[in-house]
Design an enzyme around this catalytic site. Structure first.
Site, short mmCIF file in Angstrom:
data_model
loop_
_atom_site.label_atom_id
_atom_site.label_comp_id
_atom_site.label_asym_id
_atom_site.label_seq_id
_atom_site.Cartn_x
_atom_site.Cartn_y
_atom_site.Cartn_z
N ARG A 152 -0.19 -14.98 8.17
CA ARG A 152 0.45 -14.17 8.99
C ARG A 152 -0.42 -13.76 10.13
NH1 ARG A 152 -0.37 -8.11 8.00
NH2 ARG A 152 1.70 -7.16 9.13
N ASP A 205 -1.13 9.25 1.65
CA ASP A 205 0.43 8.91 0.35
C ASP A 205 1.50 10.22 0.10
OD1 ASP A 205 1.38 7.84 -1.76
OD2 ASP A 205 -0.25 6.53 -2.13
N GLU A 226 7.03 -9.83 2.25
CA GLU A 226 6.59 -10.65 3.88
C GLU A 226 6.33 -12.09 3.42
OE1 GLU A 226 4.72 -7.38 4.55
OE2 GLU A 226 5.16 -8.23 6.68
N ASN A 265 -2.99 -14.03 4.32
CA ASN A 265 -3.37 -12.53 5.55
C ASN A 265 -4.71 -12.28 5.57
OD1 ASN A 265 -2.81 -10.15 6.73
ND2 ASN A 265 -0.79 -9.39 5.53
N HIS A 292 5.58 -5.79 12.53
CA HIS A 292 6.69 -6.20 10.92
C HIS A 292 7.85 -6.60 11.08
CE1 HIS A 292 5.20 -1.57 10.12
NE2 HIS A 292 4.42 -2.34 9.62
N ARG A 321 -1.27 7.18 11.41
CA ARG A 321 -0.77 7.45 13.22
C ARG A 321 0.01 8.19 13.73
NH1 ARG A 321 0.46 1.34 13.08
NH2 ARG A 321 -0.77 0.77 10.50
P1 AMP Z 1 2.93 0.00 2.29
O1 AMP Z 1 2.60 0.04 2.98
O2 AMP Z 1 4.51 -0.54 2.60
O3 AMP Z 1 2.51 -0.75 0.85
O4 AMP Z 1 3.21 1.41 1.22
C1 AMP Z 1 1.98 2.46 1.34
C2 AMP Z 1 3.51 4.00 1.18
O5 AMP Z 1 4.07 4.11 -0.32
C3 AMP Z 1 2.22 4.73 0.14
O6 AMP Z 1 0.83 4.49 1.13
C4 AMP Z 1 2.87 5.24 -0.11
O7 AMP Z 1 3.04 6.79 0.64
C5 AMP Z 1 4.16 5.00 -0.68
N1 AMP Z 1 4.67 4.43 -1.88
C6 AMP Z 1 4.59 4.10 -2.48
N2 AMP Z 1 5.31 4.15 -3.74
C7 AMP Z 1 5.87 5.36 -3.58
C8 AMP Z 1 6.89 5.81 -4.72
N3 AMP Z 1 6.84 5.84 -6.05
N4 AMP Z 1 6.94 6.75 -4.30
C9 AMP Z 1 6.58 8.04 -2.38
N5 AMP Z 1 6.30 6.75 -2.35
C10 AMP Z 1 5.95 5.56 -2.58
#
Ligand code: AMP
Length: 400
Positions: free
Chosen positions: A94, A285, A387, A7, A183, A244
Site C-alpha cells: 500500500r 471515537d 483494502e 502496509n 482512500h 482532522r
Molecule cells: P477505521 O479507521 O475504519 O478503523 O475506523 C475507526 C473508527 O470507527 C473508530 O474510531 C470508531 O469511531 C468507529 N467505530 C468502530 N466500531 C464502531 C462501532 N461499533 N460503532 C460506532 N463506531 C465504531
C-alpha cells in the site's frame, strides 16, 4: 497464487498473506513500536477460523527491515509456518500517494526509484515508510514481483475542474499543488462490490461512496470512474474526521497566527491531530461520543451534528456532480457500524429518493447489506471494505 500484502507505516507494519485460490487470509499480522525500546509482533495464522493460532513476540524491533524479517520467519519457518518463502508469488504494497505519474498499480523496476522518491514530498508522513517497506521486501524476496498499489490512483480520473485549486497556476505546474484524494483503494473496492451485488456493470453505475472511519472521505463515482473526492492535496480536506478538521476557511491560518501567535507547524498539527470530533468534544471515537450523548453531554451531541451535517452537505454536492445517483455506499469503521451516523447523514434527503429502512439499518452485521427502504429510489448500502484483498487482487491482476 499467494500474495503477501504489506502496509508499512511510520512505526508499524501490517501484513496479510492471502491465498488467491479462494481469497482466504492465511496469516495476518501487526508489528508495532518499531524503533522504540520495546516492540511487539502479533501474528495470527488462519485468523477467524477454528485453526487460528496467535503468536505474540515482545522484543526490541530496531528497524522496519527487522520487523519484516521476523514476520516472514513466522510465516515460513517454525511450528506455525504456513508455506515456504518460494511459495510467495507476489508482494503487494500500500502506498498513500502516487502523484500524477503513478495513476495505476505498478511492478517496481529499478529505474522507477527517482520518480517514486519524488512522491515522498506529497505524503511526507506516509510515503517514505510505505516505500521503505517495498525496499526491504525487495531485498528479502529477490526476484519476486513487488507491486505498488497507490491510494490516490482511483482518483486520477477526476477532471481538471474537480482537482484544480483556484490558486496561482504555477503552484500546480512547479509544486504539484492539486487535489489527489485518498482512500482510493477502498472507494474502488466498495464501488465494484456494489456493482457486483446489484448485478449491474460498474461502468453503468453512478455512486456516492462514503469511507468513514477515523479518517473519512467521500467520492462521486460516475460510470465506474471517480469524478470527485473530498480529500485534497493531503488527507486533511473534506469531511469532519476523528482528529482532522476537514474543510475550514483557509484564512483561519492567518487569524490563528495573529491572534494566538501560532506558527504554521503548530496550526498544521492542530488541524490534523487536535481538531475534528476530538476538537469539538474531546473524544475521537464515535462509540465514546454516543455514550457521552446518552449521558447528556452537549458537546458530544454538537460533534455528531457537525460531522453528519458536513457529510449531508457533501452528499448534496455529489448529487449535483452526478445528476443521477444509483446508490450510496457506507464503509469503514463508522460507516459499517454506526446506524445513527448513517441515519443522520441522510436525514431530510427523502424528497431526493434517499430513504433508509430504520429497522434494517439498526441490525448489526459484518456482511454487505442494503439498508434502503423499499420505496427509496436510490439504493443505500453498507459494504465492508477490505483494502488488503483489494491490493492482493490488483497485484495478482498485474502479474498474471
Ligand atoms: P477505521 O479507521 O475504519 O478503523 O475506523 C475507526 C473508527 O470507527 C473508530 O474510531 C470508531 O469511531 C468507529 N467505530 C468502530 N466500531 C464502531 C462501532 N461499533 N460503532 C460506532 N463506531 C465504531
Amino acid at each position: 497464487m499467494k500474495v503477501l500484502v504489506i502496509n508499512s507505516g511510520s512505526s508499524s507494519i501490517k501484513y496479510q498473506l492471502i491465498d488467491m485460490a479462494d481469497e482466504s487470509v492465511m496469516v495476518s499480522g501487526l508489528v508495532e513500536r518499531i524503533g522504540e525500546e520495546m516492540g511487539s509482533l502479533t501474528s495470527k495464522t488462519f485468523p477467524g477460523t477454528d485453526k487460528e493460532v496467535k503468536t505474540v513476540l515482545e522484543q526490541p524491533i530496531p528497524t522496519h527491515g527487522v520487523g519484516l524479517e521476523m514476520s516472514i520467519d513466522l510465516i515460513c519457518k517454525g511450528d506455525n509456518a504456513v508455506c515456504t518463502m518460494n511459495e510467495i508469488d507476489v508482494v503487494g504494497h500500500r502506498v498513500v500517494a502516487g502523484g500524477e505519474k503513478f495513476n495505476v498499480p505498478v511492478v517496481i523496476t529499478e529505474d522507477m526509484w527517482p520518480d517514486l522518491t519524488e512522491t515522498e514530498r506529497l505524503a511526507p508522513l506516509h510515503n517514505p515508510a510505505n516505500l521503505g517497506g517495498a525496499r526491504d521486501a525487495t531485498k528479502l524476496f529477490p526476484g519476486v514481483p513487488q507491486v505498488l498499489v497507490f491510494d490516490t490512483a482511483f482518483h486520477q480520473t477526476m477532471p481538471p475542474h474537480a482537482y484544480m485549486y483556484a490558486l496561482p497556476y504555477e503552484y500546480y505546474e512547479q509544486d504539484h499543488v492539486r487535489r489527489y484524494g485518498a482512500h482510493g483503494t477502498s472507494h474502488k473496492y466498495v464501488a465494484k462490490e456494489c456493482a457486483r451485488l446489484t448485478g449491474k456493470p460498474a461502468e453503468e453505475m453512478n455512486l456516492i461512496t462514503i469511507h468513514m472511519g477515523n479518517g473519512a472521505s467521500m467520492s462521486a463515482v460516475k460510470n465506474g470512474l471517480c469524478v470527485d473526492t473530498s480529500m485534497g492535496l493531503t488527507p486533511l480536506e473534506g469531511l469532519v474526521m476523528g482528529t482532522r478538521s476537514g474543510d475550514i476557511d483557509p484564512a483561519i491560518h492567518n487569524y490563528l497566527a495573529v491572534n494566538r501567535g501560532m506558527d504554521i507547524a503548530a496550526i498544521d498539527n492542530v488541524l490534523n491531530k487536535e481538531s475534528g470530533l476530538k476538537g469539538l468534544c474531546g473524544m475521537n471515537d464515535m462509540r465514546d461520543i454516543h455514550a457521552a450523548i446518552e449521558e447528556g453531554n452537549e458537546r458530544a451531541r454538537l460533534a455528531l451534528e457537525v460531522q453528519t451535517y458536513r457529510t449531508r452537505k457533501y452528499i448534496g454536492s455529489y448529487m449535483a456532480v452526478l445528476g443521477r445517483v444509483d446508490a450510496i455506499v457506507f464503509t469503514a469503521g463508522i460507516g459499517e457500524n454506526d446506524d445513527i451516523v448513517r441515519l443522520k447523514s441522510l436525514e431530510g434527503l427523502e424528497p431526493f429518493g434517499m430513504k433508509i429502512d430504520p429497522e434494517i439499518n439498526a441490525v448489526r452485521s459484518k456482511q454487505a447489506r442494503k439498508i434502503s427502504a423499499a420505496d427509496s429510489t436510490v439504493d443505500i448500502w453498507v459494504i465492508p471494505t477490505n483494502e488488503e484483498l483489494a491490493i492482493a487482487r490488483e497485484a495478482k491482476a498485474l502479474v498474471s
